[in-house]
Design an enzyme around this catalytic site. Sequence first.
Site, PDB file in Angstrom:
ATOM      1  N   ARG A   1      79.707 -19.757 -42.082  1.00  0.00           N
ATOM      2  CA  ARG A   1      80.021 -18.359 -41.765  1.00  0.00           C
ATOM      3  C   ARG A   1      80.216 -18.164 -40.274  1.00  0.00           C
ATOM      4  NH1 ARG A   1      76.156 -16.351 -45.667  1.00  0.00           N
ATOM      5  NH2 ARG A   1      74.716 -16.018 -43.950  1.00  0.00           N
ATOM      6  N   LYS A   2      79.410 -18.863 -39.473  1.00  0.00           N
ATOM      7  CA  LYS A   2      79.549 -18.709 -38.028  1.00  0.00           C
ATOM      8  C   LYS A   2      80.874 -19.285 -37.551  1.00  0.00           C
ATOM      9  CE  LYS A   2      76.846 -16.978 -36.403  1.00  0.00           C
ATOM     10  NZ  LYS A   2      75.540 -17.453 -35.996  1.00  0.00           N
TER      11      LYS A   2
ATOM     12  N   TRP B   1      74.151  -6.614 -40.924  1.00  0.00           N
ATOM     13  CA  TRP B   1      75.460  -6.792 -40.272  1.00  0.00           C
ATOM     14  C   TRP B   1      76.192  -8.036 -40.759  1.00  0.00           C
ATOM     15  CZ3 TRP B   1      71.024  -5.619 -37.463  1.00  0.00           C
ATOM     16  CH2 TRP B   1      70.226  -6.717 -37.123  1.00  0.00           C
TER      17      TRP B   1
ATOM     18  N   ASP C   1      60.729 -11.323 -35.312  1.00  0.00           N
ATOM     19  CA  ASP C   1      60.547 -11.405 -33.864  1.00  0.00           C
ATOM     20  C   ASP C   1      60.093 -10.062 -33.293  1.00  0.00           C
ATOM     21  OD1 ASP C   1      60.560 -12.358 -31.295  1.00  0.00           O
ATOM     22  OD2 ASP C   1      62.727 -12.600 -31.146  1.00  0.00           O
TER      23      ASP C   1
END
Length: 506
Positions: A81-82, A116, A257
């Site tokens: 996907r990246k 997203w 995070d």
Amino acid sequence: MDQCGSRVVESSLFLALLCRMEASSWRAAAGARVAGCLGRSSGDQGWQALLARAVLGESKAGDRLLAVSYLRGFDHFTGARKKALLATLFAVCRVLPYDRRLAGLELPGPEANATWTRLVVLAVRVLHGRETGLPPSSVAGDTAELLRLLHQGSAREVWEGNLLAHLLALHAVHAVDPGASEVSCGMHVLTARQNPDGGVPFVESHDLFLTAKAGLALVRAGGRRRLMLRIGDYVASGQNPEGGWAFASRVRQCDVDSTAVCVQFLRALDHARYRDQIGRAEQFLRSMAVPGGGLPTYRQGEPPEAEMTAAGLIVLAPGSRQPDPLLREAVVFLLDQQSGDGTWPQSWTLSESSVIGRAVHALTCLPPAVAQGLEKRIGRALERAAARLRGTQNKDGGWAQRAGGVSDPISTAHAVSATHGMKHRDLAYAGTRWLIAAERPGGGLHGPADQVGPRPIPYDFPSLPSIHALTALTDWPRWRGQSPSSMPRVPLEPAPAALSRRREAG
């Protein structure tokens, strides 16, 4: 409030869409500003400069070959996907042609990845379908879902605070219907987020993450109680219904995070005052644990990551008085993830010492009930981490993002915190002196971008070097019971000339 620095990727997408829209005075003004910003980056090295040159009409003869070479050599654990995203950036900016095969890129389910991710994949599918000649009917379903998400998927004007995702979605809508109101309205919104230099940032805010990070350092530094409680109440009010925090207020997508950082801050500030928020966050973090060990960043079921696992352990482990299988599995996962050279896989930062620092913090805060039976493995892991930091410390006392690079504040701060935790005080002394010397005349520190998103693309919040440096300096009371001014002097070589010039320039 700190503002994310302009980035070539988003600035190029912004200018490309402005150029394809109907001319108007506000678009011309916005385009001139962003073009000026891109013009200052078009001569840079690296793949992002290819985007800038293309949208400015200044592409060089070899740019297409450079883009093809970059895509062929791209290898990152975030997967296909990246690579499809990068191919789409090149296509939107007219560096490379669209690829019809990407119209069939696998679409993740609504709850499978970060919010997203689904929006971006929908945009990729629509763009490569329409721009390679597929009829509107072939992308109708994707277009409808993309429009639904644009209207209903975000509580912020900028979609989930993410300008990259919003821009790609607007490009996709424009490819289907150039006159769509979503495009003109969306571009008005994004134009209002242009930075003073005319460029466009990756995200519009990290207010919760940065406030909690700075708040934790200020609590340790003895910040005024009334002010600290105001900051704490602000962070607490940003907690999402599921118990986690996002990086920014009114962003729906929680992450491990940001949640861990917010809990650390609230617990250090006033555990009793924020008991309910901390309890719900602990439940959220436990729910994120992957069977077999580890925590991912965004969704339960995603692959676990070392840095997120360490963040979860820092929050969940210290209060444990009984054996806890979930925490033990997380510790084993973290230990298994360490490489023989003492490092851990990098995640959301460029600094090698960032993940080392977090892992060391996690492994040194474990109560006996959690560490039982793992003491020898933990000891060996800490020895390897310490050896790595000793072997990569620069002669000036600082650390770089990568071994052999120029020392920078964020990498040095993480390393200082880690060496404090492992009681390697000679390393900590030298690193602390480097941080003190690196302070600019007006206060604060400056350094290269360290965060990445989407991975592995760097983005910059200018306050982070100062926040991390203050965090490292306030580790002295925690580990040593003394201030940096009372430490023994360690002979150091001068800081690199480039850093000295930055300090002199202010």
